[in-house]
Design a protein around this motif. Structure first.
Motif, PDB file in Angstrom:
ATOM      1  N   LEU A  59       0.844  -1.201   0.000  1.00  0.00           N
ATOM      2  CA  LEU A  59       0.000   0.000   0.000  1.00  0.00           C
ATOM      3  C   LEU A  59       0.871   1.239   0.000  1.00  0.00           C
ATOM      4  CD1 LEU A  59      -2.447  -0.993   2.885  1.00  0.00           C
ATOM      5  CD2 LEU A  59      -2.933  -1.059   0.455  1.00  0.00           C
ATOM      6  N   GLY A  60       0.292   2.298  -0.472  1.00  0.00           N
ATOM      7  CA  GLY A  60       1.029   3.555  -0.432  1.00  0.00           C
ATOM      8  C   GLY A  60       0.384   4.566  -1.336  1.00  0.00           C
ATOM      9  N   HIS A  74      -9.408  -1.801  14.592  1.00  0.00           N
ATOM     10  CA  HIS A  74      -8.978  -0.763  13.653  1.00  0.00           C
ATOM     11  C   HIS A  74      -8.873  -1.366  12.262  1.00  0.00           C
ATOM     12  CE1 HIS A  74      -8.353   2.104  16.772  1.00  0.00           C
ATOM     13  NE2 HIS A  74      -7.687   1.200  17.462  1.00  0.00           N
ATOM     14  N   SER A  75      -9.537  -0.729  11.342  1.00  0.00           N
ATOM     15  CA  SER A  75      -9.481  -1.230   9.968  1.00  0.00           C
ATOM     16  C   SER A  75      -8.136  -0.858   9.347  1.00  0.00           C
ATOM     17  CB  SER A  75     -10.607  -0.635   9.137  1.00  0.00           C
ATOM     18  OG  SER A  75     -10.366   0.733   8.950  1.00  0.00           O
ATOM     19  N   LEU A  76      -7.862  -1.474   8.210  1.00  0.00           N
ATOM     20  CA  LEU A  76      -6.636  -1.146   7.487  1.00  0.00           C
ATOM     21  C   LEU A  76      -6.650   0.336   7.095  1.00  0.00           C
ATOM     22  CD1 LEU A  76      -4.065  -2.471   6.540  1.00  0.00           C
ATOM     23  CD2 LEU A  76      -5.188  -3.093   4.431  1.00  0.00           C
ATOM     24  N   LEU A  92      -4.454   5.537   7.367  1.00  0.00           N
ATOM     25  CA  LEU A  92      -4.635   6.981   7.579  1.00  0.00           C
ATOM     26  C   LEU A  92      -3.760   7.487   8.713  1.00  0.00           C
ATOM     27  CD1 LEU A  92      -8.477   7.351   7.021  1.00  0.00           C
ATOM     28  CD2 LEU A  92      -6.642   8.006   5.472  1.00  0.00           C
ATOM     29  N   LYS A  93      -3.599   6.654   9.729  1.00  0.00           N
ATOM     30  CA  LYS A  93      -2.745   7.081  10.841  1.00  0.00           C
ATOM     31  C   LYS A  93      -1.291   7.203  10.386  1.00  0.00           C
ATOM     32  CE  LYS A  93      -1.624   6.424  15.607  1.00  0.00           C
ATOM     33  NZ  LYS A  93      -2.212   6.311  16.891  1.00  0.00           N
ATOM     34  N   ILE A 139      -1.354  13.268   4.419  1.00  0.00           N
ATOM     35  CA  ILE A 139      -2.717  13.763   4.208  1.00  0.00           C
ATOM     36  C   ILE A 139      -2.798  15.230   4.623  1.00  0.00           C
ATOM     37  CG2 ILE A 139      -5.119  13.487   4.981  1.00  0.00           C
ATOM     38  CD1 ILE A 139      -4.276  10.415   5.191  1.00  0.00           C
ATOM     39  N   GLU A 140      -2.155  15.553   5.756  1.00  0.00           N
ATOM     40  CA  GLU A 140      -2.181  16.949   6.199  1.00  0.00           C
ATOM     41  C   GLU A 140      -1.487  17.849   5.188  1.00  0.00           C
ATOM     42  OE1 GLU A 140      -0.633  16.821  10.133  1.00  0.00           O
ATOM     43  OE2 GLU A 140      -2.562  16.196  10.979  1.00  0.00           O
ATOM     44  N   TRP A 141      -0.405  17.321   4.611  1.00  0.00           N
ATOM     45  CA  TRP A 141       0.309  18.096   3.590  1.00  0.00           C
ATOM     46  C   TRP A 141      -0.617  18.337   2.394  1.00  0.00           C
ATOM     47  CZ3 TRP A 141       1.582  16.737  -1.447  1.00  0.00           C
ATOM     48  CH2 TRP A 141       2.462  17.597  -2.075  1.00  0.00           C
TER      49      TRP A 141
END
Lengths: 323, 272
Positions: free
Chosen positions: A45-46, A305-307, A312-313, A319-321
């Motif tokens: 993932l990425g 906690h889902s994937l 997202l964590k 994401i903030e960027w």
């Protein structure tokens, strides 16, 4: 037993001569290491540009690593003639890569002719049926819809029954029912002890299919493990919710406070929210204590906690960027 | 390096199926040989039928040509004029046929795969780089040769039919060693090297059109050959053709190795 895929400090640097001197080197992969066991479904993932496609292209031997290496079924991609190594690989590219001027059958006959397939025509019929394209075998690939082209590409990937398969966005462009068929195909391939390496943005799909995942960002592996291992790594506690028939008594509250494996809890009328390190381990003794105190339990929910939560964590900065 | 010829043939057959359906390739491949073998030669030879002495005189001394070209004594003025014209003008023009055909097909070899977005699928096949290159070379070489040989046959028939009433039992160009060596020895080596160069150009071009434009420079040696023959009738001797063919054959070996080194699969995939 030798891992199906073993990647050791794999680094790939691209050079962009036209860019500013400080941006000329693009580190698509930076000392990436992992193992994929035989029969395992491994997800990579990425975000876009993380290096996922570069990673599988290097492993498949069509891009040369800058440093480091990979082993496929024990064969070093840097030493073994990579084209011979590809005989046992299936590779679904992001682009469907079929010849639009050729028919569906001609496409498969061309790609299949390079492998030692007994009764190639029968095998073509078989994969066309599996992919729901048997009614379109005489149709030009250029006339197929986007989803059908993707199915043709998958048919080409599995045609020679490879031991190791790389799927780059396997359900991209497919409608939900076709995507489900592809997921079922992946499960069938796993049952046949095939090793699958999946690059995907579809986190739900990866969670359903993959035994382990690696999260790649800016060419580096951020985390690797099963979704549940990653959840444990990233969150101190997990939550369970217990709904009782009556409001929670002070006796129950006192008992919960005395249990050392409960990190903290809160009560809202007849609901108790309990946090512990591993809800799988702590749920049975908690329920036993509540029953012993005479509580009537209506419902127990374990919040996993889902994937997507994990992803997202881990990608919070990214994401903030993006904001 | 071991080359599995079956893999090369598979690439070639696939390319034929995709190439034949591309009008940008098919039309010039059919039209250009016809222009150089069926349209231009009669236009060049018509003057010989009208005024053979005048045409021969325009080229030079008749006796000198008879001895230089080993023209049989049984040849009349018409056939002498036709012999001079075919060797001096038509033969150099004829060499454009394999060159153009090679350029047209070979330009599509890798640039076409890039344009069709199929390069990655091809790169993932279990075949070596040399097999891929050789497959691409065969794709262009075989049609170039077939078209050249057919053009030679049609050209020969056409010229002999034009001079039918003057032949007196003689046959033009079919038994001429210069023509035979040019068509069956020089043309294959020349085509092969042109195809190799075009394949290299195609692998480094962004599309089929630009590959074709850049490969256009390959006609320069043919034009040079044409002028050398026009200004020096003795230039295209059997010995010269054999030497030229051998030299080009040597260049082929160098270019085959160079093509293997210059074919950068990584670059082809990354510039998709």
């Amino acid at each position: 037993m030798e891992a199906a895929i073993r990647v050791e400090n794999l680094t790939k640097v691209f050079h962009n001569k036209k860019a500013e001197p400080e941006n000329r080197e693009i580190w698509a992969l930076d000392s990436v290491s992992f193992k994929v066991e035989k029969g395992e479904i491994f997800g990579l993932l990425g975000p876009n540009g993380a290096g996922k496609t570069t990673c599988i292209r290097v492993i498949a031997g069509i891009l040369k690593p800058t440093s480091g290496t990979a082993y496929i079924q024990g064969e070093n991609i840097n030493q073994f003639q990579s084209h011979l190594l590809r005989k046992n690989l299936g590779f679904l590219t992001e682009n469907h890569g079929s010849y639009e001027a050729l028919t569906v059958k001609e496409n498969l006959a061309f790609f299949g002719s390079f492998y030692e397939i007994r009764n190639l025509n029968d095998r073509i019929e078989d994969v066309l049926k599996q992919m729901g394209l048997d009614g379109r075998k005489e149709m030009k690939a250029g006339k197929l819809s986007k989803g059908q082209k993707q199915r043709l590409a998958i048919a080409r990937t599995i045609l020679h029954e490879p031991e190791v398969l790389f799927f780059d966005e396997p359900t991209s462009g497919l409608d939900p029912s076709a995507a489900l068929k592809v997921r079922n195909l992946i499960i069938r391939l796993k049952r046949k002890n095939r090793t699958l390496f999946i690059n995907s943005h579809n986190l739900e799909e990866v969670q359903k299919l993959c035994d382990r995942v690696a999260i790649l960002d800016q060419g580096k592996i951020k985390r690797i493990g099963t979704p549940s291992d990653l959840s444990k790594e990233l969150w101190d506690t997990q939550e369970m919710t217990c709904t009782l028939k009556t409001p929670v008594s002070s006796q129950i509250e006192a008992k919960l406070a005395s249990l050392d494996y409960i990190k903290h809890f809160r009560i809202e009328d007849n609901k108790i929210y309990i946090h512990s390190n591993d809800v799988n381990e702590t749920t049975p003794p908690i329920i036993k204590e509540l029953v012993n105190l005479g509580a009537e339990i209506l419902e127990v929910n374990r919040t996993r906690h889902s994937l997507e939560d994990i992803y997202l964590k881990l990608m919070k900065n990214e994401i903030e960027w993006g904001k | 390096m071991i080359v599995d010829i079956k893999n090369c043939v598979r690439i070639m057959k696939k390319d034929w199926k995709t190439t034949i359906k591309n009008k940008m390739i098919l039309l010039p491949m059919i039209l250009l040989p016809q222009i150089f073998s069926l349209v231009l030669p009669p236009l060049m030879l018509i003057g010989v039928l009208i005024d053979p002495e005048g045409i021969i005189a325009a080229f030079g001394n008749q006796e000198q040509f008879i001895s230089l070209f080993n023209i049989p004594e049984s040849y009349n003025q018409y056939l002498i004029g036709a012999e001079i014209m075919t060797r001096m003008m038509i033969l150099p023009f004829f060499l454009f046929i394999p060159t153009f055909t090679a350029i047209i097909i070979a330009s599509d070899s890798f640039a076409g795969e890039k344009e069709r977005k199929t390069m990655e699928s091809v790169a993932l096949l279990p075949i070596s780089k040399m097999e891929l290159i050789f497959g691409k070379v065969l794709t262009a070489f075989i049609p170039a040769m077939v078209i050249t040989f057919l053009s030679f046959i049609f050209l020969g028939i056409e010229i002999n039919l034009m001079f039918l009433s003057h032949l007196d039992g003689n046959i033009l160009i079919f038994l001429d060693p210069i023509w035979l060596l040019s068509v069956f020895v020089l043309t294959p080596t020349l085509s092969y090297v042109n195809i190799l160069i075009t394949v290299i150009i195609s692998s480094r071009s962004k599309d089929f059109k630009s590959a074709q434009n850049i490969s256009g420079v390959l006609v320069i040696p043919i034009i040079t050959l044409m002028f050398m023959q026009m200004f020096n009738p003795a230039f295209m001797s059997p010995l010269m053709i054999i030497i030229l063919s051998a030299a080009i054959g040597g260049v082929c070996l160098i270019f085959m190795d160079l093509a293997n080194k210059l074919l950068d699969i990584e670059r082809l995939i990354l510039t998709l």
